[in-house]
Design a protein around this motif. Sequence first.
Motif, PDB file in Angstrom:
ATOM      1  N   THR A 128       0.860  -1.174   0.000  1.00  0.00           N
ATOM      2  CA  THR A 128       0.000   0.000   0.000  1.00  0.00           C
ATOM      3  C   THR A 128       0.898   1.227   0.000  1.00  0.00           C
ATOM      4  OG1 THR A 128      -1.843   1.158   1.070  1.00  0.00           O
ATOM      5  CG2 THR A 128      -0.260   0.079   2.528  1.00  0.00           C
ATOM      6  N   THR A 162       0.971   5.885  -0.001  1.00  0.00           N
ATOM      7  CA  THR A 162       0.269   7.158   0.128  1.00  0.00           C
ATOM      8  C   THR A 162       1.188   8.254  -0.370  1.00  0.00           C
ATOM      9  OG1 THR A 162      -0.914   8.599   1.684  1.00  0.00           O
ATOM     10  CG2 THR A 162       1.077   7.553   2.513  1.00  0.00           C
ATOM     11  N   PHE A 164       4.257   0.955   2.311  1.00  0.00           N
ATOM     12  CA  PHE A 164       4.594  -0.254   3.062  1.00  0.00           C
ATOM     13  C   PHE A 164       5.028  -1.273   2.028  1.00  0.00           C
ATOM     14  CE2 PHE A 164       3.221  -4.473   4.712  1.00  0.00           C
ATOM     15  CZ  PHE A 164       4.256  -4.596   5.636  1.00  0.00           C
ATOM     16  N   HIS A 210       3.251  11.468  16.517  1.00  0.00           N
ATOM     17  CA  HIS A 210       4.522  10.991  15.954  1.00  0.00           C
ATOM     18  C   HIS A 210       5.359  10.299  17.021  1.00  0.00           C
ATOM     19  CE1 HIS A 210       8.820  11.789  14.671  1.00  0.00           C
ATOM     20  NE2 HIS A 210       8.343  11.204  13.614  1.00  0.00           N
ATOM     21  N   PRO A 227      10.444   4.317  17.643  1.00  0.00           N
ATOM     22  CA  PRO A 227      11.504   5.327  17.562  1.00  0.00           C
ATOM     23  C   PRO A 227      12.607   4.994  16.568  1.00  0.00           C
ATOM     24  CG  PRO A 227      11.653   4.069  19.597  1.00  0.00           C
ATOM     25  CD  PRO A 227      10.366   3.681  18.956  1.00  0.00           C
ATOM     26  N   MET A 228      12.803   3.730  16.243  1.00  0.00           N
ATOM     27  CA  MET A 228      13.908   3.361  15.353  1.00  0.00           C
ATOM     28  C   MET A 228      13.452   3.061  13.933  1.00  0.00           C
ATOM     29  SD  MET A 228      16.239   1.030  17.800  1.00  0.00           S
ATOM     30  CE  MET A 228      16.736   1.629  19.393  1.00  0.00           C
ATOM     31  N   LEU A 229      12.258   2.503  13.796  1.00  0.00           N
ATOM     32  CA  LEU A 229      11.812   2.079  12.470  1.00  0.00           C
ATOM     33  C   LEU A 229      10.995   3.148  11.760  1.00  0.00           C
ATOM     34  CD1 LEU A 229      10.798  -1.581  13.390  1.00  0.00           C
ATOM     35  CD2 LEU A 229      12.776  -0.870  12.017  1.00  0.00           C
ATOM     36  N   ARG A 286      10.051   6.690  13.335  1.00  0.00           N
ATOM     37  CA  ARG A 286      10.233   8.113  13.650  1.00  0.00           C
ATOM     38  C   ARG A 286      11.344   8.804  12.867  1.00  0.00           C
ATOM     39  NH1 ARG A 286      10.535   8.909  19.993  1.00  0.00           N
ATOM     40  NH2 ARG A 286       9.117   7.210  20.463  1.00  0.00           N
ATOM     41  N   PHE A 337       0.160   9.839   7.533  1.00  0.00           N
ATOM     42  CA  PHE A 337       0.542   8.916   6.463  1.00  0.00           C
ATOM     43  C   PHE A 337       0.026   7.511   6.754  1.00  0.00           C
ATOM     44  CE2 PHE A 337       3.769   5.765   7.613  1.00  0.00           C
ATOM     45  CZ  PHE A 337       4.261   6.222   8.827  1.00  0.00           C
ATOM     46  N   GLY A 395      -3.343   7.276   5.478  1.00  0.00           N
ATOM     47  CA  GLY A 395      -3.274   7.223   4.011  1.00  0.00           C
ATOM     48  C   GLY A 395      -2.953   5.821   3.515  1.00  0.00           C
ATOM     49  N   LEU A 396      -1.999   5.153   4.192  1.00  0.00           N
ATOM     50  CA  LEU A 396      -1.636   3.780   3.808  1.00  0.00           C
ATOM     51  C   LEU A 396      -2.814   2.825   4.003  1.00  0.00           C
ATOM     52  CD1 LEU A 396       1.947   3.332   5.376  1.00  0.00           C
ATOM     53  CD2 LEU A 396       1.371   3.727   2.978  1.00  0.00           C
ATOM     54  N   MET A 407      -1.289  -6.455  16.901  1.00  0.00           N
ATOM     55  CA  MET A 407       0.141  -6.192  17.052  1.00  0.00           C
ATOM     56  C   MET A 407       0.412  -4.702  16.835  1.00  0.00           C
ATOM     57  SD  MET A 407       2.059  -9.402  15.279  1.00  0.00           S
ATOM     58  CE  MET A 407       0.893  -9.726  13.980  1.00  0.00           C
ATOM     59  N   LEU A 444       3.747  -1.400  12.807  1.00  0.00           N
ATOM     60  CA  LEU A 444       3.145  -1.094  11.499  1.00  0.00           C
ATOM     61  C   LEU A 444       3.555  -2.156  10.482  1.00  0.00           C
ATOM     62  CD1 LEU A 444       3.777   2.762  11.210  1.00  0.00           C
ATOM     63  CD2 LEU A 444       1.753   1.594  12.081  1.00  0.00           C
ATOM     64  N   GLU A 445       4.753  -2.722  10.662  1.00  0.00           N
ATOM     65  CA  GLU A 445       5.324  -3.648   9.676  1.00  0.00           C
ATOM     66  C   GLU A 445       4.638  -5.016   9.679  1.00  0.00           C
ATOM     67  OE1 GLU A 445       6.999  -1.790  11.803  1.00  0.00           O
ATOM     68  OE2 GLU A 445       8.103  -0.405  10.497  1.00  0.00           O
ATOM     69  N   TYR A 446       3.907  -5.328  10.727  1.00  0.00           N
ATOM     70  CA  TYR A 446       3.245  -6.644  10.803  1.00  0.00           C
ATOM     71  C   TYR A 446       1.736  -6.520  10.587  1.00  0.00           C
ATOM     72  CZ  TYR A 446       7.614  -8.073  13.174  1.00  0.00           C
ATOM     73  OH  TYR A 446       8.924  -8.318  13.502  1.00  0.00           O
ATOM     74  N   ASP A 504      -2.111  -5.936   9.069  1.00  0.00           N
ATOM     75  CA  ASP A 504      -2.951  -6.295   7.943  1.00  0.00           C
ATOM     76  C   ASP A 504      -3.650  -4.989   7.525  1.00  0.00           C
ATOM     77  OD1 ASP A 504      -4.835  -7.131   6.221  1.00  0.00           O
ATOM     78  OD2 ASP A 504      -5.549  -8.800   7.421  1.00  0.00           O
ATOM     79  N   TRP A 505      -3.117  -4.318   6.543  1.00  0.00           N
ATOM     80  CA  TRP A 505      -3.548  -2.945   6.266  1.00  0.00           C
ATOM     81  C   TRP A 505      -4.962  -2.827   5.705  1.00  0.00           C
ATOM     82  CZ3 TRP A 505      -0.863   1.313   7.756  1.00  0.00           C
ATOM     83  CH2 TRP A 505       0.456   1.104   8.173  1.00  0.00           C
TER      84      TRP A 505
END
Lengths: 155, 384
Positions: free
Chosen positions: A84, A86, A105, B124, B129-131, B133, B141, B144-145, B241, B244-246, B248-249
Amino acid sequence: MFSPFSINFESPTQWHGDLPVTSRYTAGIALERFFIALRDEGKILGIRCSRCSKTYVPPTLFCPQCLTELQEFVDVGLHGEIYTYTISYRNLDGSLSNAPQVIAFIKIADGGIIHKIEGIPPHQVFIGMKVAAVLKPTAERSGSILDICAFKPFG
Amino acid sequence: MEREVAIVGVGWEGFQPTTPHYSYKELIYQAAQKAYHNANVDPRKDIQSFVTVAEDFIEGTSIFDEYTPDQLGAVLKPMHTITGDGLHGLITAYLMIRSGICKIAAVEAHSKASNIKTLSQITHYALDPMLNRPFEFHPDFIAGLEMARFLHEAHITPEDCALVVQKNRRNALENPSAPYGFDYRLEEIQDCQPVAYPLLESHIAQPADGAIVVVLASREIAESLTVEPIWILGVGWCNDMYNLEYRDWGHLPYVTKAAQMAYHQAQIQTPSKKIDFAEVDDLYAYRELMSLVALGLISKHELPDALKMGKFHSTGQLPINLSGGSLGMGNLLEANGLAKLVEAVLQLRGQAGKRQLSFPHIGLVQSWRGIPTSSAAVVILASS
């Protein structure tokens, strides 16, 4: 009870405060490996949970589904697919951005990475597009997600 | 269906884009006074426990829970604060009554959003903080995703989301407590500035101030009070979870799980047939549609036609967000869930004024804590 006629508008009605917050965050064993591999080897690592048949990207020390401690780090390559995306028109403070940014993503194995998409006009980006990570030169990498400059269309 | 705990009083102050003269304590005090009057109880004598919800960074005060007893009548009484939406607070009070810890409890949630000068930075700061920020993206955003993936999977268009905005802001015109009522043409909604394509400025609920207090009681107490009790048939809550990386968007599995928990308790097998109306999350217009699917109130493939046929309008088959929702009442931060709950209580009591439905029996309320969270709460209510 408040009456609008009783307010002295010259009197102080507000007070402003702020708090400088500075913190240190520990990457942890799994993310430390992820960032070191990115910095030193130019690799994106995931981690395998054989019980759930999942490969998590970025890696995690334990499977969030079955809670098994995970140890099987795997190189998942630098390629992925836009799951996805944006186009962000705002800066962090809410002001309008001069340069709208494509953010995606990128699905890699059973996880992925949130990152910028560059090298293509925003209106040509689509869900399902194959992309590849573009890394900074080795000497400029610091062990950060920003060691990846952006993802660009591939193939 | 069990009828063991009821809502016996609601009170609210606001809602307004700004409340420059009132402190948050005064907003809460006024909402509490109204709720106690509505329930016909004396807080110092009758209410046995208090639950409030708050998030320190939003309040601008560390250890904010210490600031909450005075204005509620909770000094030197059992009380605690949780970081969650107001519906989470309501469920906590419900559980205390069900477990026999108390027989009558009050729940409070509020928003002084107009005092927050850096809300996007606070949001924010909730990101990894690492992946996440390090990019310093505006946090919208994430919406939006999520919107882009949902539209892709459900074959929904931004125009369909504009229909949600139009409906909710029109509904708000009939709600004296909703400050964002407006009769927009679809073109006006679609011509707004993009924030995070396909998300437009008009798709986003604007901040509002307000406070809400709800009084709950056991059946024994509820039936002894003069007010008509509104029964809590089922409650559910769930978190997904965090990463954001895991995620189901394109789906909201945590909303589905929370709803299933509430349906099971309420003995509802076919929610689309049993629920007369619903107040669901609409902090972003697309979230109303995602939530309806996740709640099992409609399927993805039925959604486009249902929108065009006006199924979710006030006169439709399944009215959604008659209150105006967050798009119409404003984003009340941790108070969003209770604002929607108030509407459900008023509808079930027959006190919703111009927007009153004809004899609704069962209503559903669902809330989400906003980006970047993956938390949901669901409450199912019924009239006597």
